[in-house]
Design a protein around this motif. Sequence first.
Motif, PDB file in Angstrom:
ATOM      1  N   ARG A  79       9.369  86.729  -0.547  1.00 41.20           N
ATOM      2  CA  ARG A  79       9.582  86.992  -1.964  1.00 41.20           C
ATOM      3  C   ARG A  79      11.057  87.294  -2.151  1.00 41.20           C
ATOM      4  N   ALA A  80      11.632  86.693  -3.176  1.00 43.78           N
ATOM      5  CA  ALA A  80      13.061  86.846  -3.430  1.00 43.78           C
ATOM      6  C   ALA A  80      13.317  87.529  -4.767  1.00 43.78           C
ATOM      7  N   GLY A  81      12.474  88.489  -5.114  1.00 39.37           N
ATOM      8  CA  GLY A  81      12.664  89.239  -6.356  1.00 39.37           C
ATOM      9  C   GLY A  81      11.421  89.228  -7.213  1.00 39.37           C
ATOM     10  N   SER A  82      11.405  88.397  -8.232  1.00 36.88           N
ATOM     11  CA  SER A  82      10.311  88.392  -9.199  1.00 36.88           C
ATOM     12  C   SER A  82       9.071  87.693  -8.647  1.00 36.88           C
ATOM     13  N   ALA A  83       7.970  87.862  -9.366  1.00 38.53           N
ATOM     14  CA  ALA A  83       6.705  87.240  -8.957  1.00 38.53           C
ATOM     15  C   ALA A  83       6.810  85.718  -8.899  1.00 38.53           C
ATOM     16  N   SER A  84       7.665  85.126  -9.712  1.00 34.60           N
ATOM     17  CA  SER A  84       7.824  83.668  -9.702  1.00 34.60           C
ATOM     18  C   SER A  84       8.631  83.181  -8.496  1.00 34.60           C
ATOM     19  N   VAL A 105      13.735  96.227  -2.551  1.00 33.49           N
ATOM     20  CA  VAL A 105      12.449  96.178  -3.240  1.00 33.49           C
ATOM     21  C   VAL A 105      12.190  94.749  -3.719  1.00 33.49           C
ATOM     22  N   GLN A 106      11.032  94.215  -3.383  1.00 35.58           N
ATOM     23  CA  GLN A 106      10.575  92.875  -3.761  1.00 35.58           C
ATOM     24  C   GLN A 106      11.411  91.726  -3.180  1.00 35.58           C
ATOM     25  N   VAL A 107      12.132  92.004  -2.101  1.00 35.64           N
ATOM     26  CA  VAL A 107      12.863  90.968  -1.363  1.00 35.64           C
ATOM     27  C   VAL A 107      12.495  91.150   0.105  1.00 35.64           C
ATOM     28  N   TYR A 108      11.632  90.258   0.602  1.00 35.85           N
ATOM     29  CA  TYR A 108      11.094  90.461   1.948  1.00 35.85           C
ATOM     30  C   TYR A 108      10.486  89.185   2.510  1.00 35.85           C
ATOM     31  N   ILE A 109      10.198  89.246   3.807  1.00 34.25           N
ATOM     32  CA  ILE A 109       9.364  88.267   4.485  1.00 34.25           C
ATOM     33  C   ILE A 109       8.234  89.067   5.133  1.00 34.25           C
ATOM     34  N   GLN A 110       7.039  88.502   5.137  1.00 38.31           N
ATOM     35  CA  GLN A 110       5.912  89.219   5.738  1.00 38.31           C
ATOM     36  C   GLN A 110       4.957  88.215   6.364  1.00 38.31           C
ATOM     37  N   THR A 111       4.142  88.726   7.272  1.00 32.75           N
ATOM     38  CA  THR A 111       3.139  87.896   7.923  1.00 32.75           C
ATOM     39  C   THR A 111       1.864  88.684   8.146  1.00 32.75           C
ATOM     40  N   ASN A 112       0.784  87.967   8.277  1.00 35.71           N
ATOM     41  CA  ASN A 112      -0.495  88.564   8.663  1.00 35.71           C
ATOM     42  C   ASN A 112      -1.284  87.532   9.457  1.00 35.71           C
ATOM     43  N   TYR A 113      -2.135  88.047  10.333  1.00 35.25           N
ATOM     44  CA  TYR A 113      -2.968  87.184  11.161  1.00 35.25           C
ATOM     45  C   TYR A 113      -4.227  86.822  10.399  1.00 35.25           C
ATOM     46  N   LEU A 114      -4.549  85.531  10.362  1.00 42.47           N
ATOM     47  CA  LEU A 114      -5.734  85.034   9.676  1.00 42.47           C
ATOM     48  C   LEU A 114      -6.773  84.665  10.732  1.00 42.47           C
ATOM     49  N   ALA A 115      -7.599  85.633  11.083  1.00 44.28           N
ATOM     50  CA  ALA A 115      -8.540  85.472  12.201  1.00 44.28           C
ATOM     51  C   ALA A 115      -9.507  84.317  11.998  1.00 44.28           C
ATOM     52  N   ASP A 116      -9.937  84.099  10.766  1.00 43.25           N
ATOM     53  CA  ASP A 116     -10.930  83.050  10.520  1.00 43.25           C
ATOM     54  C   ASP A 116     -10.424  81.648  10.845  1.00 43.25           C
TER      55      ASP A 116
END
Length: 91
Positions: free
Chosen positions: A42-47, A22-33
Motif C-alpha cells: 500500500r502506498a498511501g490511500s485505499a486506491s 502510516v498506510q505505506v507498507y508491504i505485508q505478507t501472509n501464508y495461505l494454507a489452503d
Amino acid sequence: MIDLIDSLGQGENSIALLGREVQVYIQTNYLADIDQFGLDYRAGSASQHYEATVPSKELVMSAFLSYLAGDNQWRTMVEWKRDTHYEAIQG
C-alpha cells in the motif's frame, strides 16, 4: 524480519508487515489452503493498495529485502493487481 517470514505458517505467526509510515507498507501472509503466500503493498490511500499471490517464501523474502533497501525491484518481482476491497469498505 528474516526469522519472522521464515516462520509464517508455523505456530502463531500468520502475517509479516514492513512499513515506512502510516498506510505505506508491504505485508505478507501464508495461505494454507493453497500453500502459497499473499503479498500486498500500500502506498498511501485505499486506491493505492495492490496484491499478488506468490509461490515461495524465497520470493517473499526477496520482495521484503528489496523494499527495505529502497531499490524498487520488488515492484517487478510479481504481477501486482489493484485491490479494491479497502475502497469498498471506506465507500
